[in-house]
Design an enzyme around this catalytic site. Structure first.
Site, PDB file in Angstrom:
ATOM      1  N   GLU A 265       8.185   4.373   4.039  1.00  0.00           N
ATOM      2  CA  GLU A 265       7.381   4.570   2.825  1.00  0.00           C
ATOM      3  C   GLU A 265       6.524   5.843   2.922  1.00  0.00           C
ATOM      4  OE1 GLU A 265       5.496   0.731   2.237  1.00  0.00           O
ATOM      5  OE2 GLU A 265       7.266  -0.042   1.201  1.00  0.00           O
TER       6      GLU A 265
ATOM      7  N   GLU B 162      14.040  -2.909   0.706  1.00  0.00           N
ATOM      8  CA  GLU B 162      13.244  -4.103   1.017  1.00  0.00           C
ATOM      9  C   GLU B 162      12.933  -4.847  -0.273  1.00  0.00           C
ATOM     10  OE1 GLU B 162       9.575  -3.117   2.949  1.00  0.00           O
ATOM     11  OE2 GLU B 162      10.524  -1.736   4.349  1.00  0.00           O
TER      12      GLU B 162
HETATM   13  C1  GLA Z   1       6.314  -2.577   2.960  1.00  0.00           C
HETATM   14  C2  GLA Z   1       6.742  -2.121   4.336  1.00  0.00           C
HETATM   15  C3  GLA Z   1       7.215  -3.216   5.227  1.00  0.00           C
HETATM   16  C4  GLA Z   1       6.361  -4.462   5.055  1.00  0.00           C
HETATM   17  C5  GLA Z   1       6.379  -4.875   3.613  1.00  0.00           C
HETATM   18  C6  GLA Z   1       5.612  -6.155   3.353  1.00  0.00           C
HETATM   19  O1  GLA Z   1       7.247  -2.425   1.995  1.00  0.00           O
HETATM   20  O2  GLA Z   1       7.745  -1.129   4.271  1.00  0.00           O
HETATM   21  O3  GLA Z   1       7.142  -2.766   6.551  1.00  0.00           O
HETATM   22  O4  GLA Z   1       5.076  -4.185   5.464  1.00  0.00           O
HETATM   23  O5  GLA Z   1       5.782  -3.861   2.846  1.00  0.00           O
HETATM   24  O6  GLA Z   1       5.658  -6.530   2.008  1.00  0.00           O
END
Ligand code: GLA
Length: 695
Positions: free
Chosen positions: A183, A334
């Site tokens: 991210e 994700e």
């Molecule tokens: C983000 C991160 C993950 C995790 C999720 C939890 O998207 O990339 O590592 O922390 O949030 O929702």
């Protein structure tokens, strides 16, 4: 740019040397970089952290994954201390074992570079790589995204770990791709002297002279005039709009260089079939995503609901935004298996909701949906987050829903191979405009993303497919283009838009359009700036509204709220489609919407935020003048219909987001891939899905 594309000739050659079972698979390759050669076209994945568990445990995890039809694991994005336990001593054997163990279960691996979490030995040795917050406080070790993206020392270490990983795994047949960082550190910057200096140097390279900068930022205002580049501050809020916009661009450039530093070594050391992506965050606005995704093979994003339940319009819009970054399919790297741990109320999604979301992702152009995470670490900051197995390592109730998704993906995947979303309607989204409005909202209630969503919701219902693209994207394929918030509208962009209209396009602008140029300066003419002449009308005055104002005209009667602009005609050419009723005196009986023909197309300006009913009527009018027809056919309220096509195929996804059952009448018998039958109608329960191949 590398892609995972395999040429037809290479495939034939490889296929000829393979046993028959492989040959059968090899005939079904697609040319989409998001679809992995020799694998199902649409895949379920999960984030797996083998470094948190003894190797003896992995086999059981992977057996459970295989049984759930999980085909992809993303690993290692936080594993720096396991990969390089001390400086220059790399331990990548465990990762190689994990990749091999996954492959035995027919699971391919995406490797994350672990640069969102520099190890303690590194931050201890070089405390200056830790980020400085805007208040001057340096962050401590023990969280993530704690390093400075501008630090040359940090960049050097990032490059080294990426290089070592590239050397070790760049040709590993079971590694299908790479995720850079995680991210992108939420685009957090370090407010330290070095960053400030780099910002100043970057400004100098861009503006050449301080005189130029002083003029373009009107620094005569409030005695901001700069006599030396070193005087220019990092904006921390309340600063000059020109400075603020340039800072956002500098942040974009910083993170682009930051990823480029790693992408360069990985591309050099890896097979071209391995993709490079980054996990983005929908409407997160820390940087310009059109620029950040440019060097990536494809875009990915992390789709989280947080509190409450999925808003299909907003989630669909976010998927379409992500698809629009590179104007091609994407991955959902994700998504939440039920609940997150970071929202106000971390409620669980309803039974069936995760499945509906998975199919919505595919419907909007995703080719992989990854669940975060497989299993919680026994300690660490995210103990409460949703998972697929519990702390005991056995499936939690959500596991079965994901297994069903995996089964369904596997069953129908061939229908999606080589397909993507095609739209006749585009919405333009501009980070410059978004930021410019955010810096000076003028009314707390103004939410440009909400306005974008209101256009999206109304138009998607009718067209059943909408692209969201950069204002600078090629537009000639679209029958209709709407730009709800094009606040920053420089001359070159205005010329592009006018070319589109002149050649027969239909362009609709929303309020606040054409107020600023690329320096975030007010244009020295009225809105919509360089489009005023073509429109034959202009904005006399804008008003932040305390209360709703009535509007009436060709689209019926309703309310404008939050923002209203008093329009005027420069000559009798344009038509007034809507006008205000009685209001603050200034707006009374004045035009609210103007439209005109220009070249072979039309140009329309909507000067207010319209209520939902009027927005719907406006969308009816827009699709009519644009000649836009639905991608499939009318469906009941609450059912989302999406079409993917390509490779000579067409596949339709129906999802019922309504709380009650809905019956979709298809007019004639069609092939239902999930229900495995042909029928002329289908009954969908709440969150229910069907995949249809029109016969
Ligand atoms: C983000 C991160 C993950 C995790 C999720 C939890 O998207 O990339 O590592 O922390 O949030 O929702």
């Amino acid at each position: 740019m590398t892609s995972t594309r395999i040429t037809a000739a290479a495939l034939l050659l490889v296929a000829a040397l393979q046993p028959p079972s492989f040959q059968a698979q090899a005939q079904t390759q697609s040319s989409l970089p998001t679809q992995i050669p020799q694998r199902n076209a649409i895949l379920v994945g999960t984030a797996w952290y083998p470094e948190q568990w003894p190797e003896s445990r992995w086999e059981e995890d992977l057996r459970f994954m295989e049984a759930a039809n999980i085909k992809v694991v993303r690993v290692s994005e936080f594993a720096w201390s396991a990969l390089e336990p001390s400086e220059g001593h790399y331990d990548m054997d465990w990762l190689e074992h994990a990749i091999a163990a996954a492959a035995k279960h027919h699971i391919v691996t995406v490797l994350g570079t672990p640069t969102a979490t520099p190890p303690a030995w590194l931050t201890h040795k070089y405390p200056e790589i830790l980020r400085v917050e805007p208040d001057g406080r340096r962050v401590t070790h023990g969280n993530r995204a704690h390093a400075s993206a501008t630090s040359p020392v940090y960049r050097e270490y990032c490059r080294k770990i990426a290089e070592e990983m590239g050397k070790r795994f760049g040709h590993n047949p079971n590694v299908v791709g790479w995720q850079i960082d995680n991210e992108y550190g939420y685009a957090l910057m370090s407010y330290d002297d070095l960053t400030q200096k780099k910002f100043q140097e970057w400004l100098q390279a861009k503006y050449k002279t301080l005189e130029n900068l002083n003029v373009l930022w009107t620094t005569a205002y409030w005695s901001q005039t700069y006599d030396d580049w070193s005087e220019i501050p990092i904006p921390v809020g309340g600063h000059n709009p020109g400075l603020q916009l340039e800072w956002k661009r500098f942040v974009t450039k910083t993170w682009n260089d930051y990823q480029g530093n790693q992408i360069e070594v990985i591309r050099k050391l890896s097979d071209s079939r391995q993709f490079v992506t980054g996990n983005l965050m929908g409407f997160f606005d820390g940087f310009d995503h059109y620029i950040i995704t440019e060097p990536l093979t494809f875009a990915s994003w992390d789709d989280y609901v947080g509190s409450g339940h999925v808003d299909p319009d907003f989630n669909g819009l976010s998927h379409d935004l992500t698809r629009g970054f590179k104007r091609e399919n994407f991955w959902v790297m994700e998504t939440q298996p039920g609940a997150v741990n970071w929202a106000g109320v971390n409620n669980f999604l309803n039974k069936g909701e995760v499945r509906a979301m998975a199919w919505q992702a595919i419907a909007h152009g995703a080719d992989e949906v990854g669940y975060w995470q497989w299993r919680s670490a026994l300690n660490g900051q995210e103990q409460y987050h949703g998972t697929l197995v519990g702390p005991d390592g056995t499936p939690v109730p959500m596991y079965n829903e994901v297994r069903q998704i995996g089964q369904e993906f596997a069953k129908v995947q061939e229908a999606f191979r080589g397909t993507t979303v095609h739209s006749d309607v585009a919405l333009l989204y501009s980070y410059d405009s978004h930021w410019a409005i955010q810096f000076q909202k003028h009314t707390d209630k103004y939410d440009d993303i909400a306005l974008l969503k209101s256009y999206y919701r109304a138009l998607r219902k009718l067209a059943q497919s909408v692209d969201v693209v950069s204002a600078y994207a090629p537009l000639y394929t679209y029958k209709l283009v709407a730009a709800p918030d094009l606040n920053v509208l420089p001359k070159d962009l205005a010329d592009r838009l006018l070319t589109y209209v002149r050649n027969g396009g239909h362009l609709v602008l929303g309020p606040r359009s054409g107020l600023k140029d690329e320096h975030n300066e007010l244009l020295p003419q009225r809105q919509p700036g360089y489009l005023t002449d073509a429109l034959g009308g202009r904005v006399e005055q804008y008003y932040a509204l305390e209360k709703d104002v009535s509007v009436h005209g060709d689209w019926g009667t309703g309310q404008a709220s939050i923002w209203a602009e008093q329009l005027s005609l420069l000559h009798p050419g344009p038509k007034t489609l809507m006008q205000y009723g009685k209001s603050n005196g200034w707006l009374d009986d004045q035009p609210a919407v103007l439209t005109t023909t220009y070249g072979k197309g039309t140009l329309t300006y909507i000067g207010a935020v319209l209520d939902d009913r009027l927005m719907k009527a406006a969308a009816d009018w827009m699709v009519k003048i644009g000649g836009v027809v639905p991608a499939f056919m009318a469906v009941p309220e609450g059912v989302e219909v999406s079409v993917r096509s390509g490779a000579g195929k067409k596949v339709v996804v129906l999802i019922n987001f309504a709380a009650e059952s809905r019956r979709v009448e298809l007019g004639k018998a069609m092939k239902m891939l999930l229900r495995e039958r042909q029928a002329a109608s289908v009954e969908l329960g709440p969150y229910d899905v069907e995949i249809i191949e029109p016969l």
